[in-house]
Write a protein that holds these residues in place. Structure first.
Motif, short mmCIF file in Angstrom:
data_model
loop_
_atom_site.label_atom_id
_atom_site.label_comp_id
_atom_site.label_asym_id
_atom_site.label_seq_id
_atom_site.Cartn_x
_atom_site.Cartn_y
_atom_site.Cartn_z
N VAL A 206 0.84 -1.20 0.00
CA VAL A 206 0.00 0.00 0.00
C VAL A 206 0.87 1.24 0.00
CG1 VAL A 206 -1.47 1.38 1.54
CG2 VAL A 206 -2.09 -0.98 1.00
N MET A 207 0.46 2.24 -0.79
CA MET A 207 1.12 3.55 -0.78
C MET A 207 0.16 4.59 -0.21
SD MET A 207 4.15 4.49 -1.37
CE MET A 207 3.84 6.21 -1.77
N ALA A 208 0.72 5.66 0.33
CA ALA A 208 -0.09 6.73 0.90
C ALA A 208 0.72 8.01 0.90
CB ALA A 208 -0.52 6.38 2.33
N ASN A 209 0.03 9.12 1.06
CA ASN A 209 0.68 10.43 1.11
C ASN A 209 0.04 11.25 2.22
OD1 ASN A 209 2.05 12.81 0.64
ND2 ASN A 209 0.73 13.42 -1.05
N GLY A 210 0.81 11.54 3.25
CA GLY A 210 0.30 12.27 4.40
C GLY A 210 0.00 13.72 4.14
N GLN A 211 0.35 14.25 2.98
CA GLN A 211 0.02 15.64 2.67
C GLN A 211 -1.47 15.86 2.59
OE1 GLN A 211 2.38 15.78 -0.90
NE2 GLN A 211 4.01 16.96 0.07
N CYS A 212 -2.22 14.82 2.23
CA CYS A 212 -3.69 14.86 2.20
C CYS A 212 -4.17 13.46 2.53
CB CYS A 212 -4.18 15.33 0.84
SG CYS A 212 -5.97 15.52 0.74
N PHE A 213 -4.53 13.23 3.79
CA PHE A 213 -4.72 11.89 4.34
C PHE A 213 -6.08 11.84 5.02
CE2 PHE A 213 -3.95 8.49 7.42
CZ PHE A 213 -3.10 7.62 6.77
N LEU A 214 -7.06 11.27 4.35
CA LEU A 214 -8.43 11.21 4.85
C LEU A 214 -8.71 9.83 5.41
CD1 LEU A 214 -11.30 12.73 4.87
CD2 LEU A 214 -11.77 11.32 2.84
N CYS A 215 -9.17 9.79 6.67
CA CYS A 215 -9.43 8.50 7.31
C CYS A 215 -10.67 8.63 8.19
CB CYS A 215 -8.23 8.07 8.15
SG CYS A 215 -8.37 6.40 8.85
N ARG A 216 -11.46 7.56 8.24
CA ARG A 216 -12.60 7.55 9.16
C ARG A 216 -12.09 7.66 10.60
NH1 ARG A 216 -17.29 6.05 6.45
NH2 ARG A 216 -16.93 4.96 4.46
N ARG A 217 -12.73 8.50 11.39
CA ARG A 217 -12.32 8.66 12.79
C ARG A 217 -12.47 7.34 13.54
NH1 ARG A 217 -14.43 11.03 16.37
NH2 ARG A 217 -12.68 11.88 17.56
N SER A 218 -13.51 6.59 13.21
CA SER A 218 -13.74 5.32 13.90
C SER A 218 -12.58 4.35 13.68
CB SER A 218 -15.05 4.69 13.43
OG SER A 218 -15.03 4.46 12.02
N VAL A 219 -11.99 4.39 12.48
CA VAL A 219 -10.85 3.52 12.18
C VAL A 219 -9.63 3.97 12.98
CG1 VAL A 219 -9.26 2.78 10.37
CG2 VAL A 219 -11.72 2.90 9.91
N LEU A 220 -9.35 5.26 12.97
CA LEU A 220 -8.20 5.75 13.73
C LEU A 220 -8.37 5.49 15.22
CD1 LEU A 220 -7.10 9.18 12.17
CD2 LEU A 220 -5.82 7.03 12.26
N LYS A 221 -9.60 5.57 15.69
CA LYS A 221 -9.83 5.30 17.11
C LYS A 221 -9.50 3.86 17.46
CE LYS A 221 -13.11 6.61 20.70
NZ LYS A 221 -14.43 7.24 20.98
N GLN A 222 -9.84 2.93 16.57
CA GLN A 222 -9.50 1.52 16.80
C GLN A 222 -8.00 1.31 16.90
OE1 GLN A 222 -11.36 -1.64 14.50
NE2 GLN A 222 -13.06 -0.28 13.94
N LEU A 223 -7.23 2.11 16.13
CA LEU A 223 -5.77 1.96 16.12
C LEU A 223 -5.08 2.89 17.10
CD1 LEU A 223 -6.57 0.63 13.29
CD2 LEU A 223 -4.24 1.21 12.62
N ASP A 224 -5.86 3.55 17.98
CA ASP A 224 -5.29 4.52 18.93
C ASP A 224 -4.51 5.60 18.19
OD1 ASP A 224 -4.56 5.83 21.25
OD2 ASP A 224 -2.88 4.47 21.68
N GLY A 225 -5.19 6.26 17.26
CA GLY A 225 -4.59 7.36 16.52
C GLY A 225 -3.37 6.93 15.73
N TYR A 226 -2.30 7.67 15.90
CA TYR A 226 -1.05 7.41 15.16
C TYR A 226 -0.07 6.56 15.95
CZ TYR A 226 -1.92 10.46 11.14
OH TYR A 226 -2.40 11.00 9.98
N SER A 227 -0.53 5.90 17.01
CA SER A 227 0.40 5.16 17.88
C SER A 227 1.20 4.11 17.13
CB SER A 227 -0.37 4.49 19.02
OG SER A 227 -0.93 5.45 19.87
N SER A 228 0.57 3.43 16.18
CA SER A 228 1.28 2.35 15.48
C SER A 228 2.32 2.87 14.50
CB SER A 228 0.28 1.47 14.73
OG SER A 228 -0.37 2.19 13.69
N ALA A 229 2.34 4.20 14.27
CA ALA A 229 3.35 4.80 13.38
C ALA A 229 4.21 5.80 14.15
CB ALA A 229 2.66 5.49 12.20
#
Length: 391
Positions: A206-229
């Motif tokens: 998978v590729m991604a670009n943090g300059q414009c990064f749209l994510c469901r809040r519910s998904v980020l909440k499951q992963l504890d925000g950016y903790s895994s990165a």
């Protein structure tokens, strides 16, 4: 005989890589069309919280603030997480907030052990977003969003059932050196992951670009925000791959029609700043890293040196045996692909302010240098990033 042995060895080294490249590029004609700007609709009202991490961005953040304030009512709030800038960045955001109450500035806590500054700021911003928002949108301070960006992105993501979508921008280039070097560095990503909008076969690609990064809040909440990165210098790709590995639908789309970016000033800064994260080692296994390095060397780094070797070192072609001729033909083919790709990526560049726009078309000559930069980045860990120093 020696030229035959060298030719055979290089052919065995390059041919599998060429097959992989063609299997990726053949997807190009069927790739997803670029995102288009769209007007907001009532069903999008207040769905998005935007978070912008900053550290001494006063010289670059103006167009970003202007672009964000032109987004419509789909944007509930715009949170700028400032890491104690000393150049007036926070004051610029506060001034923007006097005209648009959606803006607010917060200061992140001192950087905890094991965290890199950017994911820490985004993590902090995420936990300050409203529970009423359905989407989190991370934006970099050097971006220039067009009106209708957020509405078009969210509407398309929802219509197609995506949980995370990031966009590749249109790069603003001005100076000859960056016009020559930057496209060669960009093509290292195309060669490794295929054209934007073609999707990935596995989470690990998978590729991604943090300059414009749209994510469901519910998904980020499951992963504890950016903790895994938290410790990644390519947090966007690391987080996107972690999200994809959980089974969520992830996309990387062409955003050239809705998003511009002025990343770095000149070739030296492009080499130093962008080049040291393009290896993506923090999001990849060692096997992936070395496999990608082999691929880049075989199809992007070697063709020009091999052709120059034929020009200056080889015997006359009429006297050359079949293996060297096959090697020559293969590398002429690779160089032809590379020049053709210049036309394919041309819409990803805004050269309207360039002083020598024609240098863009000579960027294939920078390919060996771009591959060297990826090699150097792969064997080094950054010790400084955006004004912060790391052990």
């Amino acid at each position: 005989m020696s030229i035959n042995y060298w030719s055979l060895g290089l052919l065995l080294f390059q041919v599998p890589a060429v097959a992989i490249l063609l299997s990726r590029l053949i997807k190009g004609p069927t790739r997803k069309l670029p995102i288009e700007p769209q007007p907001a609709t009532l069903d999008l009202f207040g769905k998005v919280s935007v978070v912008v991490p900053t550290l001494n961005e006063a010289e670059r953040i103006g167009p970003c603030l202007a672009g964000l304030t032109r987004q419509s009512y789909e944007v509930r709030e715009i949170i700028v997480v400032d890491s104690r800038s000393q150049d007036g960045t926070a004051e610029m955001v506060k001034a923007a907030g006097e005209q648009d109450p959606r803006f607010r500035v917060i200061t992140d806590d001192p950087l905890p052990a094991g965290w890199v500054g950017r994911p820490w700021a985004l993590h902090t911003g995420f936990y300050h977003t409203s529970d009423g928002s359905e989407w989190f949108l991370g934006m970099d301070a050097d971006t220039q969003p067009s009106p209708g960006l957020v509405a078009g992105l969210v509407a398309t993501a929802e219509a197609e059932g995506y949980d995370l979508v990031s966009l590749s921008p249109q790069f603003i280039l001005k100076y000859p050196g960056e016009l020559w070097l930057q496209p060669a560095l960009l093509l290292t990503l195309v060669y490794r992951f295929g054209p934007t909008g073609t999707g990935a076969d596995t989470a690990e690609r998978v590729m991604a670009n943090g300059q414009c990064f749209l994510c469901r809040r519910s998904v980020l909440k499951q992963l504890d925000g950016y903790s895994s990165a938290r410790s990644s210098f390519c947090d966007d790709v690391t987080l996107a791959r972690n999200i994809a590995a959980k089974g969520f639908k992830v996309g990387f789309w062409d955003g050239a029609k809705v998003l511009k970016v002025r990343m770095y000033e000149g070739a030296a800064e492009t080499w130093r700043e962008w080049g040291r994260s393009l290896d993506l080692k923090d999001a990849s296994s060692s096997g992936q890293i070395w496999g990608d390095l082999w691929l880049l060397l075989a199809i992007q780094g070697l063709p020009l040196p091999i052709l120059l070797g034929y020009l200056f070192l080889s015997p006359p072609l009429a006297l050359a045996p079949s293996l060297p001729l096959s090697l020559l033909g293969l590398n002429l083919f690779l160089l032809a692909i590379r020049f053709a790709l210049n036309f394919a990526i041309a819409p990803s560049y805004d050269r309207s302010q360039a002083s020598a726009g024609w240098m863009f078309w000579l960027s294939p000559l920078a390919d060996p240098l771009a591959v060297v930069r990826i090699f150097l980045s792969a064997i080094q860990r950054p010790t400084q990033w955006r004004g912060r120093k790391y052990d």
